[in-house]
Design a protein around this motif. Structure first.
Motif, PDB file in Angstrom:
ATOM      1  N   THR A  72       0.827  -1.210   0.000  1.00 24.52           N
ATOM      2  CA  THR A  72       0.000   0.000   0.000  1.00 24.52           C
ATOM      3  C   THR A  72       0.863   1.263   0.000  1.00 24.52           C
ATOM      4  OG1 THR A  72      -1.681  -1.194   1.266  1.00 24.52           O
ATOM      5  CG2 THR A  72      -1.874   1.197   1.169  1.00 24.52           C
ATOM      6  N   TRP A  73       1.845   1.290   0.896  1.00 27.27           N
ATOM      7  CA  TRP A  73       2.714   2.464   0.961  1.00 27.27           C
ATOM      8  C   TRP A  73       3.555   2.590  -0.306  1.00 27.27           C
ATOM      9  CZ3 TRP A  73       1.594   6.377   3.550  1.00 27.27           C
ATOM     10  CH2 TRP A  73       1.063   6.296   4.844  1.00 27.27           C
ATOM     11  N   MET A  74       3.890   1.476  -0.904  1.00 29.20           N
ATOM     12  CA  MET A  74       4.645   1.516  -2.158  1.00 29.20           C
ATOM     13  C   MET A  74       3.834   2.228  -3.235  1.00 29.20           C
ATOM     14  SD  MET A  74       6.141  -1.730  -4.285  1.00 29.20           S
ATOM     15  CE  MET A  74       6.857  -1.520  -5.903  1.00 29.20           C
ATOM     16  N   PHE A  82       7.682   9.215  -6.279  1.00 27.92           N
ATOM     17  CA  PHE A  82       8.342   8.702  -7.476  1.00 27.92           C
ATOM     18  C   PHE A  82       7.996   9.535  -8.706  1.00 27.92           C
ATOM     19  CE2 PHE A  82       9.127   4.685 -10.190  1.00 27.92           C
ATOM     20  CZ  PHE A  82      10.484   4.928 -10.216  1.00 27.92           C
ATOM     21  N   LEU A  83       6.702   9.858  -8.876  1.00 24.39           N
ATOM     22  CA  LEU A  83       6.278  10.652 -10.026  1.00 24.39           C
ATOM     23  C   LEU A  83       6.850  12.063  -9.987  1.00 24.39           C
ATOM     24  CD1 LEU A  83       4.614  10.969 -12.591  1.00 24.39           C
ATOM     25  CD2 LEU A  83       2.614  11.460 -11.161  1.00 24.39           C
ATOM     26  N   PRO A  84       6.697  12.814  -8.885  1.00 18.66           N
ATOM     27  CA  PRO A  84       7.299  14.155  -8.846  1.00 18.66           C
ATOM     28  C   PRO A  84       8.814  14.138  -9.041  1.00 18.66           C
ATOM     29  CG  PRO A  84       5.720  13.896  -7.064  1.00 18.66           C
ATOM     30  CD  PRO A  84       5.901  12.540  -7.674  1.00 18.66           C
ATOM     31  N   TYR A  85       9.471  13.168  -8.429  1.00 17.94           N
ATOM     32  CA  TYR A  85      10.929  13.049  -8.558  1.00 17.94           C
ATOM     33  C   TYR A  85      11.329  12.801 -10.010  1.00 17.94           C
ATOM     34  CZ  TYR A  85      15.312  10.303  -8.284  1.00 17.94           C
ATOM     35  OH  TYR A  85      16.556   9.775  -8.481  1.00 17.94           O
ATOM     36  N   VAL A 228      13.301   2.686   3.073  1.00 15.48           N
ATOM     37  CA  VAL A 228      13.649   1.710   2.039  1.00 15.48           C
ATOM     38  C   VAL A 228      12.806   1.885   0.792  1.00 15.48           C
ATOM     39  CG1 VAL A 228      14.638  -0.015   3.550  1.00 15.48           C
ATOM     40  CG2 VAL A 228      12.187  -0.005   3.194  1.00 15.48           C
ATOM     41  N   LEU A 229      11.535   2.297   0.945  1.00 10.16           N
ATOM     42  CA  LEU A 229      10.696   2.473  -0.234  1.00 10.16           C
ATOM     43  C   LEU A 229      11.187   3.625  -1.098  1.00 10.16           C
ATOM     44  CD1 LEU A 229       7.057   1.861   1.073  1.00 10.16           C
ATOM     45  CD2 LEU A 229       8.338   0.495  -0.581  1.00 10.16           C
TER      46      LEU A 229
END
Length: 525
Positions: A72-74, A82-85, A228-229
């Protein structure tokens, strides 16, 4: 005001002659070295480079150890980080496609001193990672599938792992690019075969039920998973460190970010679910989770699981286990090599620009790579490996937890400085051509910068003080439970394992900057 190398439409000229007079000049210290670079990275090479960078096999077990809410957190972090980065790096990498990538962006935004210390943190995290968590997982995998490594042999095997990677990093880009290609293929084959084996295992033995309630995200789970995520999701900027070795960085960087981002989500999510289906949550360890799951599922080809959970592989199961173990070790090695290929190049540019000792900024005429930085990294990784193994008395779990935490913390502190460069450079250099730009204008830029920077900054706090915020204001949970299991009841020892090296690294960065004074004087600053 000093002048700058061009920001080229496709290829940077060898001379570094300026065409944007308001940009800092890197040509005086870097011009001679630039001419030694070899332009051999094509779009497919960059894609494989990013897959090898993003899909790190050392953290799969750590995510699975937190149970179903890790999935879920992933998914949540894929959207809010991830998308903004990815959008952030796509703009910076295509607008400023100059060798050194993150160092140059930070240099343009905040100046040489800040960029130099920041780059030192970014670079030094690689030997910490290779000599730390990557090395210990590789040794654990070898011992699980092949033979024990007592005493001297553990040290010997670790040094072979570190220096084998160093040998690959020093090669020319024409040869060296095959390392991330091999690493990407090894990941796809290994993780794909593992998933197929999970399906076969499920058909024969069934799987562990995953109640819907266990997927519900909690703050305690977030604090435990966010380091870690997010570490799983970083690495987009690394190809930009070799931008002048690409045939067309303006075009290839954004496209490769999109494709590798989609591939990495699939390659992470599938194996994590597979581990959860195969192993009881209480038996999943952060160090051996993926290794243990591989052994369990491969019993469908030959072997058995005892009542106490001990796995014995026989026949074809043993063969497949050995092949998978070799693939895992190759995957770990290529992760370190691929990160090194980017981080070391950026460090060489920083040193050639006067933010470090000039001798480290030299590019080999034969290989076209920063051989001196590469060898220094291998020496540092070796020292760390030997010292840490002694300090932890050979305790693999403790060594793994401290090493991985320090790697992530060091890398993310550098990101806290690098990510805001997007908004600053939009303001300082609005006329620079941007083949790709973050949508939404100034507001979109600030949102992307704030999300990426805020999450990595929060991660640094959580890494230094695990359990930050847990149990506050009457909320559920105990902050002590967020400590790595191998440091249970040892908060002070864990915190010191992070803070002391970080202070040392900042000190080294300042010393490096002082050693670059001669170069800075030469360029007339």
């Amino acid at each position: 005001m000093t002048q700058a190398p061009p920001i080229p439409p496709t290829e940077p000229p060898a001379t570094g002659a300026p065409d944007q007079p308001d940009l800092p000049d890197l040509s005086e210290g870097w011009g001679e070295q630039r001419s030694r670079l070899k332009k051999d990275l094509r779009r497919l090479d960059v894609l494989f480079f990013l897959i090898c960078t993003l899909v790190g096999l050392d953290t799969i077990g750590s995510v699975a150890a937190q149970g179903p809410q890790g999935i879920t957190w992933m998914a949540i972090l894929a959207l809010v980080f991830f998308l903004p980065y990815g959008l952030l790096v796509a703009e910076l990498g295509s607008a400023f496609p100059v060798q050194g990538g993150p160092y140059v962006w930070t240099r343009l935004a905040f100046g040489r001193l800040v960029a130099g210390v920041n780059q030192l943190l970014y670079w030094i995290s690689n030997p910490v990672w290779v000599g730390g968590s990557l090395c210990i997982i590789a040794l654990t995998t070898w011992e699980e599938f092949f033979t024990p490594l007592p005493g001297f042999w553990k040290y010997a095997a670790g040094l072979v792992f570190i220096w084998g990677g160093a040998l690959a990093v020093v090669q020319s880009v024409r040869i060296g690019k095959w390392v991330p290609i091999a690493g990407a293929v090894a990941r796809i084959v290994l993780l794909g075969f593992f998933l197929v084996s999970v399906v076969v295992f499920a058909a024969e033995h069934g799987v562990h039920a995953l109640p819907a309630g266990e997927f519900v995200p909690t703050y305690v789970g977030f604090v435990g998973l966010v380091p870690v995520l997010i570490f799983n999701y970083v690495g987009f900027e690394l190809p930009s460190s070799a931008a002048e070795e690409m045939t067309n960085p303006r075009r290839d960087i954004p496209l490769s970010i999109l494709r590798s981002g989609l591939a990495s989500v699939v390659l992470y999510g599938g194996p994590i679910l597979g581990i959860l289906f195969v192993l009881p949550a209480k038996e999943i360890g952060s160090l051996g989770g993926f290794i243990d799951a591989c052994k369990a599922v491969f019993t469908v080809y030959g072997g058995s699981v005892a009542a106490d959970g001990t796995v014995t592989l026989t026949g074809l199961g043993s063969v497949f286990g050995g092949v998978a173990a070799a693939g895992l070790i190759i995957g770990l090695l290529t992760s370190g090599v691929t990160w090194a290929m980017g981080a070391h190049r950026a460090q060489a540019v920083a040193c050639a620009d006067g933010a470090g000792p000039a001798w480290l900024g030299k590019i080999s005429e034969k290989h076209g790579t920063p051989v001196r930085v590469n060898l220094l990294s291998a020496v540092l990784g070796s020292i760390l490996f030997v010292v840490a193994l002694n300090l932890t008395d050979g305790n693999g779990e403790k060594y793994f937890a401290a090493g991985l935490g320090l790697t992530i913390c060091t890398t993310f502190i550098s990101y806290v400085i690098t990510f805001p460069s997007l908004a600053v450079l939009r303001r300082k250099y609005p006329d620079t051509p941007r083949p790709y730009a973050v949508p939404g204008g100034r507001l979109g830029t600030w949102i992307v910068s704030a999300l990426a920077t805020g999450l990595v900054a929060f991660t640094v706090v959580v890494l230094i003080w695990p359990g930050f915020g847990v149990g506050w204001f009457g909320s559920a949970g105990n902050a002590a439970d967020s400590l790595p299991a191998s440091f249970a009841g040892e908060r002070a020892q864990y915190t010191l394992s992070q803070v002391v090296p970080l202070l040392l690294f900042v000190g080294i960065g300042l010393v490096f900057y002082a050693m670059g004074a001669k170069t800075r004087r030469r360029v007339g600053e």
